[in-house]
Design a protein around this motif. Structure first.
Motif, PDB file in Angstrom:
ATOM      1  N   ILE A  64       0.834  -1.196   0.000  1.00  0.00           N
ATOM      2  CA  ILE A  64       0.000   0.000   0.000  1.00  0.00           C
ATOM      3  C   ILE A  64       0.875   1.256   0.000  1.00  0.00           C
ATOM      4  CG2 ILE A  64      -1.654   1.371   1.355  1.00  0.00           C
ATOM      5  CD1 ILE A  64      -2.800  -1.389   2.311  1.00  0.00           C
ATOM      6  N   ALA A  65       1.922   1.241   0.800  1.00  0.00           N
ATOM      7  CA  ALA A  65       2.830   2.375   0.869  1.00  0.00           C
ATOM      8  C   ALA A  65       3.499   2.616  -0.493  1.00  0.00           C
ATOM      9  CB  ALA A  65       3.885   2.164   1.952  1.00  0.00           C
ATOM     10  N   LEU A  66       3.903   1.553  -1.152  1.00  0.00           N
ATOM     11  CA  LEU A  66       4.515   1.693  -2.485  1.00  0.00           C
ATOM     12  C   LEU A  66       3.548   2.323  -3.481  1.00  0.00           C
ATOM     13  CD1 LEU A  66       6.421  -1.708  -2.884  1.00  0.00           C
ATOM     14  CD2 LEU A  66       7.418   0.569  -2.735  1.00  0.00           C
ATOM     15  N   ILE A  67       2.315   1.876  -3.452  1.00  0.00           N
ATOM     16  CA  ILE A  67       1.306   2.413  -4.370  1.00  0.00           C
ATOM     17  C   ILE A  67       1.065   3.888  -4.080  1.00  0.00           C
ATOM     18  CG2 ILE A  67      -1.150   2.333  -4.961  1.00  0.00           C
ATOM     19  CD1 ILE A  67      -0.948  -0.745  -4.503  1.00  0.00           C
ATOM     20  N   GLU A  68       0.907   4.225  -2.814  1.00  0.00           N
ATOM     21  CA  GLU A  68       0.601   5.607  -2.467  1.00  0.00           C
ATOM     22  C   GLU A  68       1.738   6.556  -2.802  1.00  0.00           C
ATOM     23  OE1 GLU A  68      -0.974   5.625   1.510  1.00  0.00           O
ATOM     24  OE2 GLU A  68      -2.863   4.734   0.835  1.00  0.00           O
ATOM     25  N   VAL A  69       2.972   6.083  -2.658  1.00  0.00           N
ATOM     26  CA  VAL A  69       4.119   6.923  -3.049  1.00  0.00           C
ATOM     27  C   VAL A  69       4.144   7.087  -4.570  1.00  0.00           C
ATOM     28  CG1 VAL A  69       6.637   6.964  -3.212  1.00  0.00           C
ATOM     29  CG2 VAL A  69       5.531   6.422  -1.038  1.00  0.00           C
TER      30      VAL A  69
END
Length: 72
Positions: A64-69
């Protein structure tokens, strides 16, 4: 001269009569407030949709963090 009247004079090289100016300024303020309200609602809905998709795909917090970044 108000901000609206100044902008009209600058862009259209005309003055706006005072009676019309007040009506237009009120409309623009109302429209701006409504646009801000709708923007807030859209952002909230987008966050909710994101959370639903994350759950549907069973994503980990790292994913999720990768997608949001990546989408910012």
């Amino acid at each position: 001269m108000t901000g609206f009247a100044e902008a009209v004079k600058k862009h259209f090289e005309r003055n706006v009569p005072l009676t019309d100016r007040n009506a237009w300024e009120a409309k623009l303020k109302t429209g701006a407030a409504r646009a801000a309200e709708l923007t807030t609602q859209i952002k909230r809905a987008e966050r909710e949709i994101d959370q639903i998709v994350y759950r549907l795909f069973d994503l980990t917090p790292d994913e999720i963090a990768l997608i949001e970044v990546a989408v910012k």
